[in-house]
Design an enzyme around this catalytic site. Sequence first.
Site, PDB file in Angstrom:
ATOM      1  N   GLU A  15       0.820  -1.215   0.000  1.00  0.00           N
ATOM      2  CA  GLU A  15       0.000   0.000   0.000  1.00  0.00           C
ATOM      3  C   GLU A  15       0.858   1.271   0.000  1.00  0.00           C
ATOM      4  OE1 GLU A  15      -3.767  -0.385   2.362  1.00  0.00           O
ATOM      5  OE2 GLU A  15      -2.695  -2.073   3.217  1.00  0.00           O
ATOM      6  N   SER A 182      -6.850  -2.100   1.787  1.00  0.00           N
ATOM      7  CA  SER A 182      -7.042  -1.547   0.440  1.00  0.00           C
ATOM      8  C   SER A 182      -7.466  -2.593  -0.572  1.00  0.00           C
ATOM      9  CB  SER A 182      -5.770  -0.838  -0.038  1.00  0.00           C
ATOM     10  OG  SER A 182      -5.492   0.270   0.778  1.00  0.00           O
ATOM     11  N   ASP A 292     -16.563  -1.045   9.308  1.00  0.00           N
ATOM     12  CA  ASP A 292     -17.215  -1.508   8.076  1.00  0.00           C
ATOM     13  C   ASP A 292     -18.192  -2.641   8.387  1.00  0.00           C
ATOM     14  OD1 ASP A 292     -15.360   0.235   7.055  1.00  0.00           O
ATOM     15  OD2 ASP A 292     -14.155  -1.281   6.026  1.00  0.00           O
ATOM     16  N   SER A 316     -11.634  10.138   0.428  1.00  0.00           N
ATOM     17  CA  SER A 316     -11.792   8.824   1.043  1.00  0.00           C
ATOM     18  C   SER A 316     -13.012   8.827   1.954  1.00  0.00           C
ATOM     19  CB  SER A 316     -10.543   8.465   1.853  1.00  0.00           C
ATOM     20  OG  SER A 316      -9.391   8.455   1.041  1.00  0.00           O
TER      21      SER A 316
END
Length: 354
Positions: A15, A182, A292, A316
């Site tokens: 990342e 990601s 999430d 984001s």
Amino acid sequence: MKTKLCLLYGGKSAEHQVSLQTAKAVIGALDLNKFDIHPIFISTDGAWIKGSQLEGPVSDVKELQFSEGEAIAPNALTASVEGSDGYDMIFPLLHGPNGEDGTVQGMLELLNLPYVGNGVLASSAGMDKVIMKNLFAQAGIPQVGYTWFIRSSWESDREAAYKQVEEEIGYPCFVKPANLGSSVGISKCTSRDELEAAFEEAFQFDRKIIIEEGVIAREIELGVLGNDHPECSVAGEIVPKKDFYDYKAKYEDGDTALIIPAEVDEELYARLKDIAIRSFKALDCSGLVRADFFVTKDGRIFMNEVNTMPGFTPFSMFPLLWKHTGIDYPSLIAKLVELGAERHKEKQSIKYTM
């Protein structure tokens, strides 16, 4: 007095490029009347390179990769900054292993330096999806079914691993590296052939992988901000145009829609908020996380994961959630610096001798 803020970014991680974009965005948003910006770039081979103090935004991430900069050892963070008393705060803008996983946080703890974001335990547990899910299970937080493997056990009997997934999880399922974010290395599987290919793909990025039950559900996210008394943002929803929200959809195609605020009623939001804060506390988080969730049509909620250093550009999800809650991007950065200072001050009161 300005705050001498040291930014750590780049990193020895898949990342790396995401981190550079985060650093560029944060630099562009910092109030130069409040902060002196001292950048340190970490290359993909782990070299630490100190750049000169920044006087304003950068137009390209290439400006943040100091080919002519001064190579330093990590413990040089404790050295004085141009004759001053050192950095007031370290802001690790690092995503993935060797940065978001507790390694850098542990070093900063040993050096007794104040830093933004989650500590060692929360960072390491949050990075390892298996450990995170085991802790959530212990805390009674609802999750989809999952199982996991290390590379050596898979290599010793691949057929047994595939059968275990088919018997315990079934199709569709998702195969993921345990220690990446990601959406790197993630595959959706609906057949044995896809499962075998997914194992091969995920094990390129980690020695441990996790396999999760696929559910038909909305993807809802909340931002969490704070230390001992965390607060939640409004809810947001990700609507991918593909089967799932993969790396390309996040960072290359823009092939997804972010709906903020999400269409959730008060009762559902209250339940999401409760689980988000319980999850934050279960990992002993501090500063920030993005929580999430999966929410099914019949109202069941499953915690998917928390991200201890979520995507952090102005576009984001985490900063957008807080923007819609009433905290803009520059103010969010300043708030995180305040929270880092608050936590560091508290730790200085701990006794280490009898």
